[in-house]
Design a protein around this motif. Sequence first.
Motif, PDB file in Angstrom:
ATOM      1  N   ALA A  42     -24.970  14.908  -5.761  1.00 19.73           N
ATOM      2  CA  ALA A  42     -25.516  16.263  -5.760  1.00 19.73           C
ATOM      3  C   ALA A  42     -25.867  16.648  -4.321  1.00 19.73           C
ATOM      4  CB  ALA A  42     -26.753  16.325  -6.649  1.00 19.73           C
ATOM      5  N   GLU A  70     -28.965  19.556 -14.085  1.00 20.65           N
ATOM      6  CA  GLU A  70     -29.102  18.405 -13.179  1.00 20.65           C
ATOM      7  C   GLU A  70     -27.866  17.509 -13.134  1.00 20.65           C
ATOM      8  OE1 GLU A  70     -31.191  19.362 -15.612  1.00 20.65           O
ATOM      9  OE2 GLU A  70     -32.120  17.607 -16.606  1.00 20.65           O
ATOM     10  N   THR A 126     -25.097  18.806 -12.257  1.00 26.05           N
ATOM     11  CA  THR A 126     -24.302  19.460 -11.222  1.00 26.05           C
ATOM     12  C   THR A 126     -24.141  18.539 -10.018  1.00 26.05           C
ATOM     13  OG1 THR A 126     -24.966  21.684 -11.874  1.00 26.05           O
ATOM     14  CG2 THR A 126     -24.224  21.391  -9.601  1.00 26.05           C
ATOM     15  N   ALA A 127     -22.885  18.292  -9.645  1.00 30.17           N
ATOM     16  CA  ALA A 127     -22.589  17.376  -8.550  1.00 30.17           C
ATOM     17  C   ALA A 127     -21.086  17.341  -8.314  1.00 30.17           C
ATOM     18  CB  ALA A 127     -23.081  15.966  -8.873  1.00 30.17           C
ATOM     19  N   THR A 167     -20.253  22.047 -12.090  1.00 27.83           N
ATOM     20  CA  THR A 167     -21.408  22.924 -11.949  1.00 27.83           C
ATOM     21  C   THR A 167     -21.877  23.344 -13.333  1.00 27.83           C
ATOM     22  OG1 THR A 167     -20.590  23.760  -9.829  1.00 27.83           O
ATOM     23  CG2 THR A 167     -22.303  25.039 -10.925  1.00 27.83           C
TER      24      THR A 167
END
Length: 127
Positions: free
Chosen positions: A40, A89, A91-92, A124
């Motif tokens: 992230a 969370e 998302t990375a 995302t």
Amino acid sequence: QVQLIESGGGLVQAGGSLTLSCTASKHTFYRNTMGWFRQAPGQEREFVATHGRSGEDISYADSVQGRFTISRDYAKNTVILQMNSLKPEDTAVYYCAFREEMWTPSLIGIESEYDYWGQGTQVTVTS
């Protein structure tokens, strides 16, 4: 040398699902491990999930346990990460990784233990 080609990823709302796929460029006959890490923004790359040559050799990070499923198609030299119930969370940038060693539970979650890496694919999750 092993090249890892990733596909999948994208933009999804929280609670949704995405599937990541990674194919190795050479046939992987013997002992090896294929898995996924993620990074992230502003954070270290972290372990997500990994899968050895045996269907019993699977490990997940606590943060994704029960929501993500990793599987392998040995005939296609592919590892797949099915991601359900996604959260913001998650998302990375997700990276496929390949380790040319036998399954070792104490080592398979360590980034430096992997020999080859994919280019990364963005996931995302919006709230």
